[in-house]
Design a protein around this motif. Structure first.
Motif, short mmCIF file in Angstrom:
data_model
loop_
_atom_site.label_atom_id
_atom_site.label_comp_id
_atom_site.label_asym_id
_atom_site.label_seq_id
_atom_site.Cartn_x
_atom_site.Cartn_y
_atom_site.Cartn_z
N ASP A 1 10.39 -4.18 -2.36
CA ASP A 1 9.03 -4.19 -1.77
C ASP A 1 8.80 -3.62 -0.27
O ASP A 1 8.09 -2.87 0.18
CB ASP A 1 8.65 -5.58 -1.70
N GLN B 1 -0.92 -6.41 0.08
CA GLN B 1 -0.02 -7.03 -0.94
C GLN B 1 -0.02 -6.70 -2.36
O GLN B 1 0.64 -6.57 -2.92
CB GLN B 1 -0.50 -8.63 -0.87
N LYS C 1 1.96 -4.78 -5.16
CA LYS C 1 2.51 -5.25 -6.57
C LYS C 1 1.93 -4.21 -7.42
O LYS C 1 2.50 -4.06 -8.45
CB LYS C 1 1.61 -6.51 -6.70
N HIS D 1 -6.05 -12.36 1.10
CA HIS D 1 -4.99 -11.25 1.63
C HIS D 1 -5.60 -10.47 2.58
O HIS D 1 -5.00 -10.39 3.87
CB HIS D 1 -4.62 -10.17 0.60
N SER E 1 4.02 -10.21 3.41
CA SER E 1 3.56 -10.80 2.00
C SER E 1 3.33 -12.43 2.22
O SER E 1 3.97 -12.95 3.03
CB SER E 1 4.82 -10.68 0.85
#
Lengths: 156, 799
Positions: free
Chosen positions: A122, A140, A144, B686, B727
């Protein structure tokens, strides 16, 4: 005016352009490739990222004349026979876009990233996308998406 | 109760992948700047390089004769027709505002103000020629500091006689919603706890990714404007009023719009200038701003100084809050500039039961770019202030920040609850959200680690930041807007057409620019009508297609526009039922509707809504008096706001030697009520959290002493990249809103409102052992380091 021969998304073009014409302006204004967009004037945002001979470049940082004799791929040239590229599919599946303005550049850069590193962590994904700004997603789901595409062979 | 409410839902609540994506991931997009119209000309703006000056001359001769140039337009050319850019929110009867010309006529009041416009065959020629316009300025002293501006020592607009645009006060004693805050403060002084702080909400730039662009086609009976705007409907009305053009002669289209965050909630000088230019030359005109122009002149956000006094008992029970705001309007008032701080007035008391509250705001002019709505608009500022104060109170009491909050917040069983700021919170469950966040975060373990690091004087300290927020969403009940002197209502409109083929068109007045309306509205309507998700087409963003609307801002789209769509669907079903009954030779009262099918109760006789639509279309055999076609419209005007809430927890590591902050863990549990599409909700959080983190750590619009924007490029204005934000863990509790049929609350601004204080509380928490009680935003390494050095010099030190 300078003569250039460029192949863009599989079609070859021969044009006379002002030497100062940026590649992104050539793509958008001459060829109607408006899928590639301009987000800034300092090469910070990466919204204009395309592939030149298979590697990512910010098309606002290049003159059209520098693309002479080269192959350019834009976001519009990724899908084949109506099938989304794995990276496009992954962006859709993971909700990695909202307004979608950064998305073309982000996808082109993400594909390039996987070429260098087909199985990134990541953190490596984040580092590889550092030159592309997104204001909507908080990145984010973009991370992914890249991981999802990596598993689906998204570097090709 | 309509029978439709009995049918089981299938679409609502599922993480549908977005309909919008196919175009966006393949580049088949319709950004305004993509448009090429026959004969289209291009505009370049000549902008003032100085912040305040008299314009002594504008020489356009050389530019006008440059290659490809058709016209050069100055302020004096259009002085009589450009009107004054609108301010729709005069917050006080005696509010002062200067005329706001699209092109400056004889003076400029901030750097970047338009002084002339070049119209040319190509964008390059326009820009080349714009450099040939020779403007002479007689510079005047600038007013930049807010406190100095409020003192009126130098006036931004001398004709107004003051820099104060308006003063707005709320007092709970006067409103009979609480006690007298001065009494509470006196009592606190006499043996309670009194916390006095001043916080600065730095100036931010919305920095949407798509620079603003506008195209105007003056040919045809209606002049058509395409604009990268959040508000096609409001824009149309305001342009008509500003430029004295009949509203019916204007059509506004917001095609694909690349983000807004409030930054495209505006009637811009560039839109007016492009409209005037196109009408003057009689040909389509386009203007697209550069990023530098965008950062300089697209309205900014925040920029307030908050003077706060919190009174409490020794045990940490808050007894009163006093807020005195200085808010920077910038040089002019934009569409809702003056109202932004007022929106915050209702949120300083947040989730808490404060017995007394006083809020006073002074809106002040300076020679900065004007401020206006930016994601949260007034509410992030308020939330930051109170959440920072609650941490300070916890520190004073010696209690855990979560405990001190729980002591003061409204308990689940106390809803509905009328707050000291007079809002009625319909529902909420702060206990549940906090408990869940606490567990996901590993709160106790992290507190333990924090103690260990403090114990061993670790150069990297751990801080835990808490933010338990609420916000008022679903802007807004029209009567409330009226009471607050806002010029328009807060309703939203939708219409639904069942087509002959059984497909469905949903027209919404809400104007999406990344939020996913097409997907979410499809889910709502597909469920209600019992048709496939794929059969629903959502249309928006064009005043011809969607003639009525109030557009998208203030987390209002779903709560108001989504409900309007739902109600329109219910009306379609009611109409369809009449036709279905006729087709089935039954009474409408004997029909039930489920999963898209009308059935005669107790029989297997039935017909699908698609067949009913076809019957309504061909109209061969309709009930007497039934007008052919199957469609309906609905307008939703809410009775109340909705109140999302949540608990955000942020663990930061602060390197005390370098001042660098790293977010180690971010957990948010948000309660946005019922969720239509969890994927979209999560995405909004987010992005919202990232934007709030950006205020805490990175972003600030910086001007030098001459009033020039120093942070004028994306190199200098630090919009975070993927490496800069963490994250995060997102989760939800679900306490349905009681103010609408779907129980939804809105999610667009929640993340941004909650996250800024969570991060800064974390940083301050990490540095408490060093005697630090505040770090001004953005908490850059240099700022943190400087604060630490100052604390060290004044005798602080690690425990």
């Amino acid at each position: 005016m300078t003569q250039i021969n460029v192949t863009v998304d599989g079609i070859s073009y021969s044009d006379e352009v002002e030497p100062r014409t940026l590649l992104v302006h050539y793509l958008r204004e001459w060829l109607g490739k408006t899928g590639t967009v301009v987000g800034c004037d300092t090469s910070n945002c990466g919204a204009c990222t395309v592939h030149l001979d298979g590697r990512s470049v910010k098309s606002c940082t290049m003159l059209a004349v520098q693309a002479d004799g080269h192959q350019v791929t834009t976001i519009e040239g990724l899908a084949e026979n109506g099938q989304l590229h794995p990276m496009q599919q992954a962006f859709h599946e993971t909700h990695a876009l909202q307004c979608g303005f950064c998305t073309p550049g982000m996808i082109m850069q993400a594909i390039d990233l996987l070429k260098d590193n087909p199985d990134p962590s990541d953190d490596e994904v984040r580092l590889g996308l550092e030159g592309n700004l997104c204001r909507c997603t908080g990145y984010q789901n973009i991370v992914k998406a890249v991981q999802t595409a990596a598993k689906a062979g998204g570097a090709t | 109760m309509t029978v439709t409410e009995e049918r089981p839902t299938t679409e609502v609540g599922t993480p549908r992948r977005r309909k919008e994506d196919q175009r966006l991931v393949t580049g088949r997009t319709r950004w305004t700047d993509n448009l090429q119209l026959p004969g289209m000309l291009h505009l370049a703006m000549v902008r003032s390089p100085v912040a305040r000056a008299k314009i002594t001359s504008v020489d356009v001769a050389e530019a006008r004769s440059a290659p490809g140039v058709l016209a050069v337009i100055t302020g004096s050319d259009v002085a009589d027709i450009q009107g004054s850019l609108p301010n729709a929110w005069p917050v006080a009867e005696d509010q002062k505002a200067p005329p706001h010309p699209a092109i400056a006529v004889d003076q400029v009041s901030f750097a970047g103000e338009i002084v002339a416009c070049v119209v040319a065959r190509s964008a390059a020629e326009a820009r080349d020629a714009s450099e040939l316009v020779d403007v002479e300025y007689d510079e005047l002293p600038v007013v930049l500091d807010l406190a100095q501006a409020a003192a009126d020592t130098e006036l931004v607009h001398p004709d107004l006689g003051t820099n104060v645009s308006a003063r707005w006060v709320f007092d709970s004693a006067e409103a009979c919603s609480g006690g007298n805050v001065e009494d509470a403060i006196q009592e606190a002084r006499d043996g309670g706890i009194l916390i006095e702080r001043t916080y600065r909400q730095q100036r931010l730039i919305p920095a949407f990714m798509e620079p603003r662009s506008v195209v105007v086609d003056p040919t045809g009976e209606q002049t058509t404007m395409w604009s990268a705007t959040q508000i096609p409907h409001i824009l149309r009305l305001m342009l008509a009023l500003t430029c004295d053009i009949p509203e019916s002669k204007l059509r506004v289209i917001a095609p694909d719009v690349g983000g807004g965050f409030g930054g495209k909630l505006q009637v811009t000088p560039e839109e007016v200038v492009t409209l005037l230019a196109a009408r003057q030359v009689g040909r389509p005109c386009k203007y697209t701003e550069s990023r530098s122009e965008s950062l300089m002149v697209a309205h900014h956000g925040r920029d307030q100084i908050q003077k706060l006094t919190l009174a409490a008992k020794q045990d940490g029970t808050v007894t009163g809050l006093k807020v005195e705001l200085l808010a920077d309007m910038g040089a002019y008032l934009g569409l809702v500039t003056s109202g932004v701080p007022i929106l915050g007035a209702f949120m300083f008391n947040a989730i808490y039961k404060f017995p007394a509250y006083h809020f006073a705001c002074t809106n002040v002019f300076t020679n900065h770019a004007w401020t206006d709505a930016y994601r949260g608009a007034g509410r992030p500022e308020a939330t930051y202030a109170i959440e920072r104060l609650m941490d300070e109170l916890a520190q004073e009491v010696g209690a855990d920040p979560l405990e001190i909050r729980e002591k003061n917040w409204i308990k689940h069983e106390e809803f509905p609850f009328t707050t000291v700021a007079t809002l009625e919170y319909d529902s909420g469950n702060y206990e549940a959200a906090t408990a869940k966040a606490r567990e996901l975060f590993g709160y106790d373990e992290l507190r333990k680690e924090q103690a260990e690091r403090r114990e061993r004087n670790d150069p990297v300290q751990l801080g835990i930041g808490v933010s338990t927020y609420t916000e008022m969403c679903g802007l807004a009940p029209s009567r409330v807007l009226g009471a607050l002197s806002y010029a328009a209502g807060g309703w939203e409109h939708a219409s639904i057409r069942m087509l002959a083929s059984g497909k469905v068109e949903v027209v919404t007045g809400s104007s999406a620019h990344g939020q996913g309306h097409e997907t979410a509205w499809s889910q709502i309507v597909a469920d209600r009508l019992g048709v496939p998700f794929e059969d629903v087409e959502v249309l928006h963003g064009d005043t011809l297609v969607a003639p009525k609307g109030m557009d998208t801002y203030g987390s209002r789209s779903l709560v108001i526009g989504g409900i309007a769509a739902l109600r329109a669907a219910d009306k379609v079903i009611e109409k369809a039922k009449v036709v279905a009954a006729h087709m089935l030779e039954a009474s409408p009262d004997d029909l039930e509707f489920s999963a898209g099918k009308f059935t005669v109760k107790g029989t297997d006789k039935g017909t699908g809504i698609g067949d009913v639509a076809f019957a309504a279309f061909h109209a061969h055999d309709l009930p007497d008096g039934f007008e052919p076609s199957l469609d309906a419209e609905a307008t939703m005007d809410p009775d109340n706001f909705s109140f999302p809430h949540g608990t955000h927890l942020c663990a930061v590591e602060v390197d005390t030697e370098t001042g660098r902050t790293t977010i180690r863990k971010y957990v948010c549990v948000d309660d946005v009520g019922k969720v239509i599409n969890p994927l979209i909700v999560e995405g909004q959080l987010h992005g919202g959290v990232a934007q709030g983190i950006a205020q805490a750590l990175f972003e600030e619009a910086v001007y030098d002493e001459s009033g020039t924007l120093v942070s004028g490029s994306l190199t200098d204005y630090l919009v975070p990249s993927a490496v800069d934000v963490p994250s995060m863990v997102t989760d939800r509790t679900e306490t349905p809103s009681l103010t609408n049929e779907l129980g939804v609350k809105g999610v667009g601004e929640a993340g941004t409102i909650a996250s800024t204080p969570a991060v800064v509380n974390g940083i301050v928490d990490a540095l408490r052992p060093y005697g630090v009680s505040d770090v001004p935003m953005p908490c850059t390494p240099h700022r943190v380091w400087t604060v630490l050095q100052a604390a060290g010099a004044s005798g602080g030190g690690a425990a």
